[in-house]
Design a protein around this motif. Structure first.
Motif, PDB file in Angstrom:
ATOM      1  N   ILE A  90      -0.416  17.622 -13.467  1.00  0.00           N
ATOM      2  CA  ILE A  90      -0.635  17.084 -14.815  1.00  0.00           C
ATOM      3  C   ILE A  90      -2.126  16.819 -15.014  1.00  0.00           C
ATOM      4  N   GLY A  91      -2.724  16.176 -13.999  1.00  0.00           N
ATOM      5  CA  GLY A  91      -4.146  15.825 -14.072  1.00  0.00           C
ATOM      6  C   GLY A  91      -5.046  17.043 -14.166  1.00  0.00           C
ATOM      7  N   MET A  92      -4.768  18.035 -13.332  1.00  0.00           N
ATOM      8  CA  MET A  92      -5.594  19.248 -13.335  1.00  0.00           C
ATOM      9  C   MET A  92      -5.584  19.921 -14.708  1.00  0.00           C
ATOM     10  N   GLU A  93      -4.374  20.085 -15.231  1.00  0.00           N
ATOM     11  CA  GLU A  93      -4.265  20.775 -16.525  1.00  0.00           C
ATOM     12  C   GLU A  93      -4.921  19.971 -17.644  1.00  0.00           C
ATOM     13  N   ALA A  94      -4.691  18.644 -17.605  1.00  0.00           N
ATOM     14  CA  ALA A  94      -5.274  17.801 -18.653  1.00  0.00           C
ATOM     15  C   ALA A  94      -6.800  17.809 -18.547  1.00  0.00           C
ATOM     16  N   ASN A  95      -7.299  17.738 -17.315  1.00  0.00           N
ATOM     17  CA  ASN A  95      -8.752  17.724 -17.096  1.00  0.00           C
ATOM     18  C   ASN A  95      -9.388  18.993 -17.689  1.00  0.00           C
ATOM     19  N   GLU A  96      -8.743  20.106 -17.411  1.00  0.00           N
ATOM     20  CA  GLU A  96      -9.260  21.398 -17.876  1.00  0.00           C
ATOM     21  C   GLU A  96      -9.264  21.455 -19.409  1.00  0.00           C
ATOM     22  N   GLU A  97      -8.186  20.963 -19.991  1.00  0.00           N
ATOM     23  CA  GLU A  97      -8.085  21.028 -21.448  1.00  0.00           C
ATOM     24  C   GLU A  97      -9.106  20.088 -22.108  1.00  0.00           C
ATOM     25  N   LEU A  98      -9.270  18.911 -21.530  1.00  0.00           N
ATOM     26  CA  LEU A  98     -10.232  17.958 -22.097  1.00  0.00           C
ATOM     27  C   LEU A  98     -11.652  18.516 -22.006  1.00  0.00           C
ATOM     28  N   ARG A  99     -11.916  19.163 -20.903  1.00  0.00           N
ATOM     29  CA  ARG A  99     -13.235  19.769 -20.703  1.00  0.00           C
ATOM     30  C   ARG A  99     -13.504  20.812 -21.794  1.00  0.00           C
ATOM     31  N   SER A 100     -12.466  21.582 -22.126  1.00  0.00           N
ATOM     32  CA  SER A 100     -12.720  22.616 -23.132  1.00  0.00           C
ATOM     33  C   SER A 100     -12.765  22.023 -24.538  1.00  0.00           C
ATOM     34  N   ILE A 101     -12.038  20.937 -24.789  1.00  0.00           N
ATOM     35  CA  ILE A 101     -12.098  20.316 -26.128  1.00  0.00           C
ATOM     36  C   ILE A 101     -13.436  19.592 -26.321  1.00  0.00           C
ATOM     37  N   PHE A 102     -13.832  18.809 -25.310  1.00  0.00           N
ATOM     38  CA  PHE A 102     -15.060  17.998 -25.464  1.00  0.00           C
ATOM     39  C   PHE A 102     -16.339  18.775 -25.134  1.00  0.00           C
TER      40      PHE A 102
ATOM     41  N   LYS B 203       4.053  14.352  -2.333  1.00  0.00           N
ATOM     42  CA  LYS B 203       2.646  14.244  -1.932  1.00  0.00           C
ATOM     43  C   LYS B 203       1.694  14.299  -3.129  1.00  0.00           C
ATOM     44  N   GLY B 204       2.164  13.762  -4.243  1.00  0.00           N
ATOM     45  CA  GLY B 204       1.287  13.680  -5.425  1.00  0.00           C
ATOM     46  C   GLY B 204       1.136  14.982  -6.180  1.00  0.00           C
ATOM     47  N   CYS B 205       2.060  15.950  -5.926  1.00  0.00           N
ATOM     48  CA  CYS B 205       1.844  17.268  -6.545  1.00  0.00           C
ATOM     49  C   CYS B 205       2.062  17.248  -8.056  1.00  0.00           C
ATOM     50  N   LYS B 206       3.021  16.417  -8.523  1.00  0.00           N
ATOM     51  CA  LYS B 206       3.269  16.433  -9.972  1.00  0.00           C
ATOM     52  C   LYS B 206       2.114  15.811 -10.744  1.00  0.00           C
ATOM     53  N   ILE B 207       1.703  14.631 -10.337  1.00  0.00           N
ATOM     54  CA  ILE B 207       0.603  13.983 -11.071  1.00  0.00           C
ATOM     55  C   ILE B 207      -0.680  14.803 -10.905  1.00  0.00           C
TER      56      ILE B 207
ATOM     57  N   ASP C  82       0.804  -1.207   0.000  1.00  0.00           N
ATOM     58  CA  ASP C  82       0.000   0.000   0.000  1.00  0.00           C
ATOM     59  C   ASP C  82       0.841   1.263   0.000  1.00  0.00           C
ATOM     60  N   SER C  83       1.980   1.185   0.755  1.00  0.00           N
ATOM     61  CA  SER C  83       2.794   2.391   0.817  1.00  0.00           C
ATOM     62  C   SER C  83       3.447   2.704  -0.520  1.00  0.00           C
ATOM     63  N   GLU C  84       3.775   1.669  -1.287  1.00  0.00           N
ATOM     64  CA  GLU C  84       4.390   1.905  -2.594  1.00  0.00           C
ATOM     65  C   GLU C  84       3.380   2.472  -3.580  1.00  0.00           C
ATOM     66  N   ASN C  85       2.156   1.983  -3.460  1.00  0.00           N
ATOM     67  CA  ASN C  85       1.136   2.393  -4.412  1.00  0.00           C
ATOM     68  C   ASN C  85       0.106   3.270  -3.704  1.00  0.00           C
ATOM     69  N   GLY C  86       0.586   4.210  -2.912  1.00  0.00           N
ATOM     70  CA  GLY C  86      -0.279   5.004  -2.051  1.00  0.00           C
ATOM     71  C   GLY C  86      -1.240   5.889  -2.816  1.00  0.00           C
ATOM     72  N   SER C  87      -2.160   6.524  -2.058  1.00  0.00           N
ATOM     73  CA  SER C  87      -3.190   7.313  -2.716  1.00  0.00           C
ATOM     74  C   SER C  87      -2.607   8.528  -3.437  1.00  0.00           C
ATOM     75  N   ASP C  88      -1.371   8.932  -3.033  1.00  0.00           N
ATOM     76  CA  ASP C  88      -0.808  10.096  -3.722  1.00  0.00           C
ATOM     77  C   ASP C  88      -0.424   9.789  -5.164  1.00  0.00           C
ATOM     78  N   SER C  89      -0.422   8.497  -5.558  1.00  0.00           N
ATOM     79  CA  SER C  89      -0.072   8.163  -6.933  1.00  0.00           C
ATOM     80  C   SER C  89      -1.293   8.229  -7.850  1.00  0.00           C
ATOM     81  N   VAL C  90      -2.434   8.604  -7.270  1.00  0.00           N
ATOM     82  CA  VAL C  90      -3.657   8.675  -8.074  1.00  0.00           C
ATOM     83  C   VAL C  90      -4.139  10.117  -8.122  1.00  0.00           C
ATOM     84  N   PHE C  91      -4.387  10.574  -9.335  1.00  0.00           N
ATOM     85  CA  PHE C  91      -5.044  11.873  -9.477  1.00  0.00           C
ATOM     86  C   PHE C  91      -6.511  11.590  -9.780  1.00  0.00           C
ATOM     87  N   ASP C  92      -7.389  12.178  -9.016  1.00  0.00           N
ATOM     88  CA  ASP C  92      -8.816  12.019  -9.269  1.00  0.00           C
ATOM     89  C   ASP C  92      -9.422  13.417  -9.280  1.00  0.00           C
TER      90      ASP C  92
END
Ligand SMILES: Nc1nc2c(ncn2[C@@H]2O[C@H](COP(=O)(O)OP(=O)(O)OP(=O)(O)O)[C@@H](O)[C@H]2O)c(=O)[nH]1
Length: 422
Positions: A397-409, A390-394, A45-55
């Protein structure tokens, strides 16, 4: 390639020119894939912790519904005293000189354009009309050049949406992507060929070989071939291989295909007279019908190029439905957008080593999209870099991608990115 196939299936008519039958190595797949994590060594669990997920639901992201609240037109905020002074200067009533008049009317137009809301006429211009098959014109265009020359950026600019990841690193075009531009009675299909290169830095040899072969085999199939090169780099660090490519493609005129030479990235060239020196260098090549100086990223010169291409279109029925963005294409776009963000934020060579998979794609009842993608790294150290503190990079990446996808779709998107170890 998936996007290409998906778009082709839209047309019930057989394609007249078989475009690039070569098999392309697939760096990632647009089809949701079986999660084979059960076959891989399981992580603690520690290796694959929640910080590795962007939701994206964990973040405060504006929704389409919150965006679509009626907007109160904003009033200009300038001070009226300064505005009348500016008017006075622009008018230059006391000096009725031709040049001043031209400049002042131009400045006025610019001001008006900057402050006015888009008119109904402009909205109408964007609306596509149904064009009868007998009136349709079409053109297939291949774009060829060394890695990093700007093929993807130019394709994106012309097509107007994300069709190929653009990045600072070379060899980002890992598969051929079709972009379609439909204007009035004319449809232009762009084929962004993988880089022809003699260097294989950053991609495995096997993959590299397939890419080079496929790029060459597709070259002759297009109605128009754009040979593009980075003129800024050419002026600072001329590359003999690029010169070789330009000369080879322009050595003799092609019996059917029209070829044009595009000097790209002119925005980076400070002394514009240097551009003429380069133009002079390649002017005697008989194979090129036209030379264009462009900035595929900023758009300068692209209008002329687009007009030239529109003029080359021949009476032929369209290959693609201009109204439909298929789910397959949307899936590819979602991967491209995330990949582009990844390349922007992770500056090591990591993006080339990771596997990028679309795991789930669902259209929910409220019309929004739930997209889950996994980024699978071969090494734990790479996973750590991708996740960030603490998951800041992913997260970024996720925030920016989410925003861009929202504007494209043009709909709400619930993006989930999971970084995991192979
Ligand atoms: N300043 C400037 N940068 C550009 C221009 N066109 C492309 N770039 C940048 O050059 C880099 C490479 O552009 P791409 O469009 O990915 O190049 P490519 O030829 O598709 O690259 P490969 O996929 O490696 O073959 C990116 O960082 C782009 O932003 C341009 O006209 N001006």
């Amino acid at each position: 390639m998936k996007a290409l196939r998906a778009l082709r299936t839209l047309s019930s008519k057989p394609r007249k020119t078989p475009l690039n039958p070569t098999f392309f190595h697939r760096f990632y797949a647009a089809q949701p894939q079986e999660d084979d994590s059960s076959h891989t060594p399981s992580l603690s669990d520690s290796e694959n912790g929640s910080d590795s997920v962007f939701d994206s639901t964990h973040y405060d992201i504006p929704t389409i519904s919150s965006d679509s609240k009626p907007k109160i037109p904003q009033k200009p905020t300038w001070n009226t005293k300064y505005r009348s002074k500016a008017d006075e200067l622009i008018d230059q009533k006391k000096k009725p000189d031709d040049l001043i008049f031209k400049n002042s009317s131009l400045a006025k137009k610019l001001l008006e354009a900057a402050v006015c809301l888009p008119s109904d006429d402009e909205d109408e211009e964007d609306e596509e009309e149904v064009v009868k098959e007998e009136d349709q014109k079409a053109l297939s265009v291949g774009i060829i050049g060394a890695p990093n020359a700007g093929k993807s950026a130019l394709t994106n600019y012309m097509v107007g949406t994300k069709v190929a990841a653009v990045s600072r690193k070379t060899n980002t075009t890992t598969h051929e992507v079709l972009g379609v531009m439909t204007k009035g009675d004319t449809q232009i299909c762009f084929f962004d060929t993988p880089g022809i290169t003699l260097s294989n830095r950053g991609c495995p040899y096997k993959d590299f070989k397939v890419r080079v072969e496929s790029a060459w085999s597709s070259v002759n199939l297009y109605d128009v071939l754009i040979v593009i090169f980075d003129v800024h780099r050419h002026l600072t660090r001329p590359d003999a291989r690029v010169i070789g490519l330009i000369k080879r493609m322009g050595a003799e005129s092609h019996p059917i295909q029209k070829r044009v030479l595009c000097m790209n990235k002119i925005d980076l060239v400070e002394k514009k007279k240097d551009l003429l020196t380069v133009a002079e260098q390649f002017k005697d090549l008989p194979g090129y019908e036209r030379h264009f100086m462009i900035s595929g990223l900023k758009g300068s010169g692209v209008k002329d190029l687009t007009q030239y291409l529109m003029d080359q279109a021949v009476k032929r029925s369209w290959e693609e439905d201009p109204f439909i963005m298929t789910e397959e294409v949307m899936k590819n776009i979602s991967l491209e957008v995330v990949r582009e963000r990844l390349l922007d934020h992770v500056h090591q060579e990591i993006p080339y080593g990771i596997e990028h998979r679309l795991m789930d794609w669902k259209e929910l009842r409220d019309g929004s999209l739930r997209i889950e993608q996994h980024l699978i790294t071969p090494k734990l150290s790479q996973r750590k870099i991708l996740v960030g503190k603490k998951g800041c990079k992913i997260g970024r990446i996720g925030m920016e991608a989410n925003e861009e996808l929202r504007s494209i779709f043009k709909r709400d998107v619930h993006l989930i990115l999971q970084v995991r170890l192979k």
